[in-house]
Design an enzyme around this catalytic site. Structure first.
Site, PDB file in Angstrom:
ATOM      1  N   LYS A  28      10.654  -0.745  -1.222  1.00 30.15           N
ATOM      2  CA  LYS A  28       9.467   0.047  -1.540  1.00 30.15           C
ATOM      3  C   LYS A  28       8.568  -0.702  -2.522  1.00 30.15           C
ATOM      4  CE  LYS A  28      11.733   3.814  -2.738  1.00 30.15           C
ATOM      5  NZ  LYS A  28      11.980   5.188  -3.231  1.00 30.15           N
ATOM      6  N   ARG A  29       9.180  -1.496  -3.366  1.00 21.33           N
ATOM      7  CA  ARG A  29       8.419  -2.208  -4.390  1.00 21.33           C
ATOM      8  C   ARG A  29       7.572  -3.323  -3.787  1.00 21.33           C
ATOM      9  NH1 ARG A  29      12.004  -4.084  -9.238  1.00 21.33           N
ATOM     10  NH2 ARG A  29      12.182  -1.818  -9.366  1.00 21.33           N
TER      11      ARG A  29
END
Length: 292
Positions: free
Chosen positions: A66-67
């Protein structure tokens, strides 16, 4: 020591109190199973079924993050992906129904999905394949349903008060080529503009092509109509061909270029129905002045 319950303790209590019977999670959690089994047994609680799935990988064959990969659910919502499309695609990453079928409704997935057919190795997240799957689910929706799904995107684009009939015409004209809901916003803005934003290709073509006779013939046909209806759309290109002797790209490209700013795109009938008489005449007049 800091007064907070440790994660492994809290998650076991939480899952038990919620009545969780099956825990499906990434295979990086396999090493936590012994701790969780000990805790369940210490409480005297029935063990849930633990299911560990292979990690979804990015194009570099590293764990999807997600980062770094913009793959949170919120990201997909903002990018215009349908829940149906995203769920369908994710089900196919590392799983197979045992057939060549790839497009499923949620109801169909419930019937055919089984953990036994999940691959042992991680699947690669393929954005092009996601777009293909999502495009299918967009086409499956009615124009009215798509209009409802578009509401937050219209608000974001400052188009919340757009004429509903025009919106439906734009959806009907462009949904076949849309991969996400966001893909329908630029053509709507184009349809609302006084004149379209001409692509470089269209601008160059219109500059070097004398289409004045074609434009005059089209305006003459439109002036004879109160509005551009289905019958007009069905017959206009044949009439223009007979009047001007033009055909193929010499007939279609000057009209598309003048009306939507692109040489390729939807069929002419859809374009006329979308823009209507007043907008169509306005754009043909603009093309005559700009490209002579």
């Amino acid at each position: 020591s800091d007064g907070f319950p440790t994660y492994h303790f809290a998650v076991i209590v939480d899952d038990h109190l919620m009545g969780i019977t099956h825990i499906a999670r990434g295979d990086e959690w396999v090493s936590s199973v012994p701790k969780h089994v000990v805790l369940y047994r210490a409480f005297g609680w029935e063990l849930p079924t633990f299911i560990h799935l292979p990690t979804i990988l990015n194009e570099q064959h590293k764990k999807l993050s997600k980062r770094h990969d913009d793959v949170s659910v919120e990201d997909f919502i903002k990018q215009g992906y349908l829940p149906e499309g995203l769920v369908n695609y994710l089900a196919m990453v590392g799983w197979s129904p045992g057939t060549t079928e790839e497009l499923f409704s949620l109801e169909d997935l419930v019937k055919v999905f089984s953990f036994e057919r999940v691959n042992a190795t991680g699947g690669i997240f393929d954005r092009k394949k996601l777009n293909w799957v999502n495009a299918h689910h967009i086409r499956e929706l009615s124009d009215e349903e798509l209009a409802k799904r578009l509401e937050p995107f219209l608000a974001e684009a400052g188009l919340a008060d757009v004429d509903h009939e025009l919106l439906l015409h734009v959806i009907a004209t462009y949904k076949e080529g849309a991969h996400t809901l966001c893909d329908l916003i630029p053509p709507l803005k184009m349809a609302l503009a006084t004149v379209p934003e001409y692509s470089d290709e269209a601008r160059e073509f219109l500059k070097t092509t004398d289409s004045s006779a074609l434009y005059d013939a089209l305006i003459e046909e439109m002036d004879a109509k109160d509005e551009l209806d289905e019958a007009f759309g069905d017959t206009i290109m044949k009439k223009l061909q007979e009047k001007t002797g033009l055909k193929g790209k010499h007939l279609y490209m000057p009209l598309r270029g003048a009306l939507i700013g692109e040489l390729h795109g939807p069929d002419m009938k859809s374009i006329f129905l979308m823009l209507g008489k007043a907008r169509s005449i306005e754009r043909i007049d603009a093309a005559k002045k700009l490209f002579g």
